[in-house]
Design a protein around this motif. Sequence first.
Motif, PDB file in Angstrom:
ATOM      1  N   SER A 126     -56.972 -30.198 -10.750  1.00 23.43           N
ATOM      2  CA  SER A 126     -56.108 -30.051  -9.574  1.00 23.43           C
ATOM      3  C   SER A 126     -56.236 -28.643  -8.992  1.00 23.43           C
ATOM      4  CB  SER A 126     -54.650 -30.312  -9.966  1.00 23.43           C
ATOM      5  OG  SER A 126     -54.172 -29.256 -10.786  1.00 23.43           O
ATOM      6  N   GLU A 127     -55.767 -28.479  -7.761  1.00 21.26           N
ATOM      7  CA  GLU A 127     -55.787 -27.170  -7.095  1.00 21.26           C
ATOM      8  C   GLU A 127     -55.010 -26.139  -7.910  1.00 21.26           C
ATOM      9  OE1 GLU A 127     -57.256 -25.806  -4.358  1.00 21.26           O
ATOM     10  OE2 GLU A 127     -58.430 -27.650  -4.287  1.00 21.26           O
ATOM     11  N   GLU A 128     -53.886 -26.570  -8.480  1.00 25.33           N
ATOM     12  CA  GLU A 128     -53.061 -25.664  -9.286  1.00 25.33           C
ATOM     13  C   GLU A 128     -53.825 -25.202 -10.533  1.00 25.33           C
ATOM     14  OE1 GLU A 128     -49.338 -26.556 -11.989  1.00 25.33           O
ATOM     15  OE2 GLU A 128     -48.727 -26.538  -9.875  1.00 25.33           O
ATOM     16  N   GLN A 129     -54.494 -26.129 -11.199  1.00 24.65           N
ATOM     17  CA  GLN A 129     -55.278 -25.778 -12.387  1.00 24.65           C
ATOM     18  C   GLN A 129     -56.422 -24.833 -12.025  1.00 24.65           C
ATOM     19  OE1 GLN A 129     -56.232 -29.839 -13.473  1.00 24.65           O
ATOM     20  NE2 GLN A 129     -55.046 -29.653 -15.383  1.00 24.65           N
ATOM     21  N   ILE A 130     -57.074 -25.109 -10.911  1.00 25.24           N
ATOM     22  CA  ILE A 130     -58.193 -24.269 -10.474  1.00 25.24           C
ATOM     23  C   ILE A 130     -57.706 -22.868 -10.136  1.00 25.24           C
ATOM     24  CG2 ILE A 130     -59.898 -23.920  -8.632  1.00 25.24           C
ATOM     25  CD1 ILE A 130     -60.216 -27.008  -8.576  1.00 25.24           C
ATOM     26  N   GLU A 131     -56.578 -22.797  -9.442  1.00 23.82           N
ATOM     27  CA  GLU A 131     -56.011 -21.494  -9.063  1.00 23.82           C
ATOM     28  C   GLU A 131     -55.660 -20.674 -10.298  1.00 23.82           C
ATOM     29  OE1 GLU A 131     -52.070 -19.989  -6.750  1.00 23.82           O
ATOM     30  OE2 GLU A 131     -53.171 -21.658  -5.821  1.00 23.82           O
ATOM     31  N   MET A 132     -55.049 -21.319 -11.283  1.00 23.16           N
ATOM     32  CA  MET A 132     -54.678 -20.617 -12.510  1.00 23.16           C
ATOM     33  C   MET A 132     -55.932 -20.164 -13.275  1.00 23.16           C
ATOM     34  SD  MET A 132     -51.914 -21.571 -15.525  1.00 23.16           S
ATOM     35  CE  MET A 132     -52.030 -23.271 -15.203  1.00 23.16           C
ATOM     36  N   ALA A 133     -56.924 -21.027 -13.350  1.00 23.44           N
ATOM     37  CA  ALA A 133     -58.161 -20.680 -14.055  1.00 23.44           C
ATOM     38  C   ALA A 133     -58.886 -19.538 -13.349  1.00 23.44           C
ATOM     39  CB  ALA A 133     -59.065 -21.898 -14.155  1.00 23.44           C
ATOM     40  N   MET A 134     -58.877 -19.542 -12.031  1.00 19.74           N
ATOM     41  CA  MET A 134     -59.585 -18.508 -11.286  1.00 19.74           C
ATOM     42  C   MET A 134     -58.934 -17.134 -11.434  1.00 19.74           C
ATOM     43  SD  MET A 134     -62.271 -19.918 -10.462  1.00 19.74           S
ATOM     44  CE  MET A 134     -63.006 -18.528  -9.644  1.00 19.74           C
ATOM     45  N   LYS A 135     -57.630 -17.083 -11.646  1.00 20.91           N
ATOM     46  CA  LYS A 135     -56.974 -15.797 -11.920  1.00 20.91           C
ATOM     47  C   LYS A 135     -57.549 -15.186 -13.192  1.00 20.91           C
ATOM     48  CE  LYS A 135     -52.590 -16.751  -9.644  1.00 20.91           C
ATOM     49  NZ  LYS A 135     -51.161 -17.012  -9.802  1.00 20.91           N
ATOM     50  N   PHE A 136     -57.767 -16.047 -14.185  1.00 25.25           N
ATOM     51  CA  PHE A 136     -58.345 -15.599 -15.450  1.00 25.25           C
ATOM     52  C   PHE A 136     -59.815 -15.215 -15.260  1.00 25.25           C
ATOM     53  CE2 PHE A 136     -60.333 -16.559 -19.595  1.00 25.25           C
ATOM     54  CZ  PHE A 136     -59.606 -15.691 -20.387  1.00 25.25           C
ATOM     55  N   VAL A 137     -60.561 -16.041 -14.551  1.00 19.27           N
ATOM     56  CA  VAL A 137     -61.989 -15.802 -14.317  1.00 19.27           C
ATOM     57  C   VAL A 137     -62.194 -14.503 -13.543  1.00 19.27           C
ATOM     58  CG1 VAL A 137     -63.993 -16.662 -13.027  1.00 19.27           C
ATOM     59  CG2 VAL A 137     -62.688 -18.226 -14.471  1.00 19.27           C
ATOM     60  N   ASP A 138     -61.341 -14.233 -12.548  1.00 26.80           N
ATOM     61  CA  ASP A 138     -61.487 -13.038 -11.716  1.00 26.80           C
ATOM     62  C   ASP A 138     -61.371 -11.742 -12.526  1.00 26.80           C
ATOM     63  OD1 ASP A 138     -61.988 -14.457  -9.413  1.00 26.80           O
ATOM     64  OD2 ASP A 138     -59.893 -14.429  -8.732  1.00 26.80           O
ATOM     65  N   MET A 139     -60.626 -11.783 -13.629  1.00 27.42           N
ATOM     66  CA  MET A 139     -60.518 -10.591 -14.480  1.00 27.42           C
ATOM     67  C   MET A 139     -61.876 -10.211 -15.071  1.00 27.42           C
ATOM     68  SD  MET A 139     -56.897 -10.969 -16.532  1.00 27.42           S
ATOM     69  CE  MET A 139     -57.551 -12.171 -17.659  1.00 27.42           C
ATOM     70  N   PHE A 140     -62.740 -11.199 -15.286  1.00 27.27           N
ATOM     71  CA  PHE A 140     -64.021 -10.960 -15.938  1.00 27.27           C
ATOM     72  C   PHE A 140     -65.189 -10.890 -14.962  1.00 27.27           C
ATOM     73  CE2 PHE A 140     -61.294 -13.100 -19.032  1.00 27.27           C
ATOM     74  CZ  PHE A 140     -61.315 -12.151 -20.041  1.00 27.27           C
ATOM     75  N   MET A 141     -64.930 -11.074 -13.672  1.00 30.72           N
ATOM     76  CA  MET A 141     -66.012 -11.108 -12.690  1.00 30.72           C
ATOM     77  C   MET A 141     -66.086  -9.849 -11.833  1.00 30.72           C
ATOM     78  SD  MET A 141     -66.672 -14.816 -11.167  1.00 30.72           S
ATOM     79  CE  MET A 141     -67.329 -16.135 -12.126  1.00 30.72           C
ATOM     80  N   SER A 142     -65.827  -8.730 -12.427  1.00 31.60           N
ATOM     81  CA  SER A 142     -66.073  -7.473 -11.721  1.00 31.60           C
ATOM     82  C   SER A 142     -67.357  -6.882 -12.312  1.00 31.60           C
ATOM     83  CB  SER A 142     -64.911  -6.500 -11.923  1.00 31.60           C
ATOM     84  OG  SER A 142     -64.899  -6.025 -13.254  1.00 31.60           O
ATOM     85  N   PRO A 143     -68.050  -6.042 -11.558  1.00 27.72           N
ATOM     86  CA  PRO A 143     -69.275  -5.451 -12.099  1.00 27.72           C
ATOM     87  C   PRO A 143     -69.044  -4.713 -13.426  1.00 27.72           C
ATOM     88  CG  PRO A 143     -69.183  -5.089  -9.742  1.00 27.72           C
ATOM     89  CD  PRO A 143     -67.860  -5.693 -10.151  1.00 27.72           C
ATOM     90  N   GLY A 144     -67.932  -3.992 -13.522  1.00 26.96           N
ATOM     91  CA  GLY A 144     -67.636  -3.253 -14.753  1.00 26.96           C
ATOM     92  C   GLY A 144     -67.383  -4.161 -15.936  1.00 26.96           C
ATOM     93  N   ALA A 145     -66.613  -5.220 -15.710  1.00 26.35           N
ATOM     94  CA  ALA A 145     -66.338  -6.168 -16.794  1.00 26.35           C
ATOM     95  C   ALA A 145     -67.612  -6.885 -17.210  1.00 26.35           C
ATOM     96  CB  ALA A 145     -65.286  -7.185 -16.352  1.00 26.35           C
ATOM     97  N   MET A 146     -68.449  -7.235 -16.229  1.00 27.82           N
ATOM     98  CA  MET A 146     -69.699  -7.903 -16.564  1.00 27.82           C
ATOM     99  C   MET A 146     -70.630  -6.975 -17.342  1.00 27.82           C
ATOM    100  SD  MET A 146     -70.276 -10.133 -13.130  1.00 27.82           S
ATOM    101  CE  MET A 146     -71.574 -11.181 -13.731  1.00 27.82           C
ATOM    102  N   LEU A 147     -70.595  -5.690 -17.044  1.00 28.75           N
ATOM    103  CA  LEU A 147     -71.379  -4.708 -17.793  1.00 28.75           C
ATOM    104  C   LEU A 147     -70.918  -4.668 -19.249  1.00 28.75           C
ATOM    105  CD1 LEU A 147     -73.374  -2.227 -17.909  1.00 28.75           C
ATOM    106  CD2 LEU A 147     -71.385  -0.827 -17.358  1.00 28.75           C
ATOM    107  N   ALA A 148     -69.620  -4.516 -19.446  1.00 24.87           N
ATOM    108  CA  ALA A 148     -69.078  -4.414 -20.803  1.00 24.87           C
ATOM    109  C   ALA A 148     -69.313  -5.697 -21.606  1.00 24.87           C
ATOM    110  CB  ALA A 148     -67.580  -4.095 -20.749  1.00 24.87           C
TER     111      ALA A 148
END
Length: 178
Positions: A126-148
């Motif tokens: 659902s849209e709600e599940q996707i939105e919640m999952a993407m909040k978590f995913v966005d924490m790990f999708m920055s260049p710095g996080a991907m480097l680490a």
Amino acid sequence: MTETTETQDLTTRSTGIRYGVIYGVIGIVYFLIFNLADLDMSKGIGKYGTWLIGFVIVFLAHKYFKENGNGFMSYGQGVGISFWIGLICSVLSSVFTFIYIKFVDSGFITKMRETAIADMEAKGQSEEQIEMAMKFVDMFMSPGAMLAFGIIFGIIGTIIVGLLVSIVTQKPRPEPAI
């Protein structure tokens, strides 16, 4: 008269660094090919090809160590070589990826994010599940996080490969007869 031979200079670290650089360069080329061809590295041949390359590199490093050393390699030495391969390769490829995402292709993260959303929609979330999952995913999708995370998981992944490959490639020194 002191002679230094390659066998005296050959260590698990020197072998791991040599093959870590090779693996890092191959990994960068592999990343560029998949990215420029607009293919997903997290699925199919992209995912399994990365693991296959890792197994081959670790195997070749162990072979090199035995052939250019004294002919023997303990299980621990095999894992040690794998650690150094993982460290060097992960640092090289993660720093390259960081630079690429930060300065060359700023849309890379957006493309990854859109792919993740499409995958979740295809699974019927659902849209709600996707939105919640993407909040978590966005924490790990920055260049710095991907480097680490690239460095950390690259080392762990290569050690796991080394644990498996070393079972087959180890050649312990025979115990002296008493």
